[in-house]
Design a protein around this motif. Structure first.
Motif, mmCIF file in Angstrom:
data_model
loop_
_atom_site.group_PDB
_atom_site.id
_atom_site.type_symbol
_atom_site.label_atom_id
_atom_site.label_comp_id
_atom_site.label_asym_id
_atom_site.label_seq_id
_atom_site.Cartn_x
_atom_site.Cartn_y
_atom_site.Cartn_z
ATOM 1 N N LEU A 264 -33.810 -17.983 21.907
ATOM 2 C CA LEU A 264 -34.607 -17.447 20.804
ATOM 3 C C LEU A 264 -34.191 -15.996 20.605
ATOM 4 C CD1 LEU A 264 -37.030 -18.513 19.023
ATOM 5 C CD2 LEU A 264 -38.484 -17.048 20.425
ATOM 6 N N LEU A 265 -33.931 -15.614 19.351
ATOM 7 C CA LEU A 265 -33.469 -14.269 19.023
ATOM 8 C C LEU A 265 -34.494 -13.595 18.132
ATOM 9 C CD1 LEU A 265 -31.037 -12.273 19.231
ATOM 10 C CD2 LEU A 265 -30.196 -13.281 17.104
ATOM 11 N N ILE A 266 -34.815 -12.335 18.444
ATOM 12 C CA ILE A 266 -35.820 -11.582 17.699
ATOM 13 C C ILE A 266 -35.247 -10.208 17.354
ATOM 14 C CG2 ILE A 266 -38.158 -10.627 17.741
ATOM 15 C CD1 ILE A 266 -38.830 -12.708 19.905
ATOM 16 N N GLY A 267 -35.331 -9.820 16.081
ATOM 17 C CA GLY A 267 -34.840 -8.521 15.634
ATOM 18 C C GLY A 267 -34.402 -8.632 14.173
ATOM 19 N N PRO A 268 -33.684 -7.692 13.614
ATOM 20 C CA PRO A 268 -33.333 -6.400 14.196
ATOM 21 C C PRO A 268 -34.129 -5.264 13.568
ATOM 22 C CG PRO A 268 -31.841 -6.885 12.410
ATOM 23 C CD PRO A 268 -32.859 -7.991 12.424
#
Length: 479
Positions: A264-268
């Protein structure tokens, strides 16, 4: 003399190299780093944007939609990880609905297929963890996710298969037209090169090269830093689609997305910086991601973060791509910020058309559009995997326990063209070191394999090229 020198081995430069290798030409790709995909392309959201956001009529909008359309077929042709999971732009307030409608209309004008606005009930069914404040969303079924390393390596390897050459650890220090008007001289820290045509795909440094070629029409690219959190596989199913927040009364927010590898990727963030090498995360930047992360998606398991990182986008004030022949034999491929990754297949095709017409290139009669990726034994059934290990026992030796990467995969990554020469080169190609322990256990074994396969001493192995050596001495040297 080279026919074409491409400066920059990121996703745009490699896309240009691959498309230009369709023609009979002597192509060289230069990069100051030790490998492809070491700049902007290595640290981004890994999103294939559908194309509803870019301003209608802009080059960015045109190439985004075209690049997104090309991606599914390209993924099959070049064998890299891609998933068309779709994207959602979540509206958190009734008063922001006009902005959602405007985004929808812009997407329709741009030619994005399948766009529609969905209401709360349908949204919650699609994304059970969507914020309780969500009232509606823009659904874009053509949105997707990709491995930015995998895409870039696939383009580079296919370009090399079709004759393009790569030269790394080579910084451009100057350039000027040749006196006879036949092309350009490129000065580097490893000597001077001559070429009939330059393609400027230098990322955040593209303005420097542009201004060398056309000082009368200066360009300024600002490095825009984005901070991210990457979460473990155990958090990978928290959302099923790429979830954006509609800019509104709660601010711009950050995206939450699954990755093609199950994280899971969160940003930017979006922070302009003067230093074009400032890829370090900051406490303030990560705090901003934490503060905004839960606006569109609730109960984010941030305690399952395995790493944080930052990347730089090549932002130009006019917020559009700049692609064109600005001087005889000098082609800009500049200001390629988001959605540059999504647009890369179309960017490469556009640049190739410009260069082909400028140099009157003929088609390469032996061009092969296919490439086979690194074999992952985990994708095989038990019998096929057992047979593979019988034929090559290295595929039975697990080196990276977190990601179950074998010695066979690492050896394959090293011997490709262009191949891995560092720990990061191996990591990005095979995921050895990408897991929960972040290379804490597998680095020594990967170093041993690199040294053995490259025929060098382990003390010469680096993390990411240059002076980033891991071994600085041996214990007995101190006694």
């Amino acid at each position: 003399m080279h026919d074409i020198i491409i400066i920059g081995a990121g996703v745009a430069g490699c896309a240009c190299a691959r498309e230009l290798s369709r023609y009979s030409a002597n192509i060289l790709v230069l990069d100051k780093a030790e490998d492809v995909c070491c700049g902007t392309s290595k640290a981004n959201s890994a999103i294939v944007h559908a194309g509803y956001d870019a301003a209608h009529g802009s080059l960015m909008a045109k190439l985004n939609v075209e690049g997104s359309r090309r991606m599914p077929a390209l993924a099959k042709e070049l064998d890299f990880a891609y998933a068309q999971c779709g994207s959602l732009v979540v509206c958190l307030s009734e008063e922001d609905r006009p902005a959602l409608q405007k985004l929808y209309e812009n997407g329709i004008a741009n030619g994005v297929e399948g766009l529609r606005i969905i209401e709360r009930d349908e949204l919650a069914a699609m994304e059970p963890n969507v914020s309780d404040q969500a009232v509606a969303a823009l659904w874009a079924p053509t949105g997707g996710i990709v491995c930015p390393f995998g895409l870039t390596y696939a383009l580079a390897e296919n370009a090399a298969k079709n004759g393009a050459q790569f030269q790394f650890n080579t910084a451009v220090t100057g350039l000027h037209p040749l006196a006879d008007g036949r092309g350009w001289a490129i000065e580097t820290d490893r000597g001077t090169l001559e070429t009939r045509c330059i393609v400027n795909a230098a990322g955040v440094y593209a303005d420097v090269l542009h201004n060398m070629a056309d000082a009368d029409h200066p360009m300024k690219i600002t490095a825009r830093r984005g901070d991210y959190f990457l979460l473990d596989h155990t958090a990978g199913q928290h959302v099923r689609h790429t979830v954006f927040q509609l800019p509104g009364k709660y601010g711009k927010g950050v995206l939450v997305t699954p990755t093609v590898h199950g994280n899971l990727l969160i940003g930017p963030t979006a922070i302009d910086v003067e230093d074009k090498e400032a890829t370090a995360t900051t406490a303030a930047g990560l705090d901003e991601v934490r503060a905004k992360a839960g606006l569109a998606v609730r109960d984010l398991p941030l305690r399952q973060t395995i790493t944080s990182f930052a990347g730089l986008r090549a932002h130009e004030a006019r917020h559009d791509f700049f692609i064109g022949e600005i001087a005889p034999g000098f082609v800009d491929c500049a200001a390629i910020e988001s959605p540059g990754l999504s647009s890369a297949p179309a960017i490469g095709a556009m640049v190739a058309d410009i260069v082909r017409d400028s140099l009157h290139l003929k088609e390469n009669p032996v061009f092969d559009p296919t490439r086979k990726g690194i074999l992952d034994p985990k994708t095989l059934d038990f019998a096929a995997r057992a047979e593979l290990i019988k034929q090559n026992p290295a595929y039975g030796q697990i080196i990276c326990r977190c990601e179950s990467v074998t010695e066979g995969e690492i050896v394959d990554a090293i011997h490709r063209v262009p191949g891995a020469r560092s720990l990061d080169g191996v990591k990005r190609r095979t995921r050895a070191g990408m897991g929960r322990c972040q290379a804490g256990f597998c680095s020594p074994r990967v170093m041993e394999i690199l040294a053995r396969e490259l025929g060098v001493d382990q003390s010469e192995i680096t993390k990411s090229g240059g002076d980033s050596k891991i071994i600085v001495g041996t214990n007995k040297d101190t006694f």
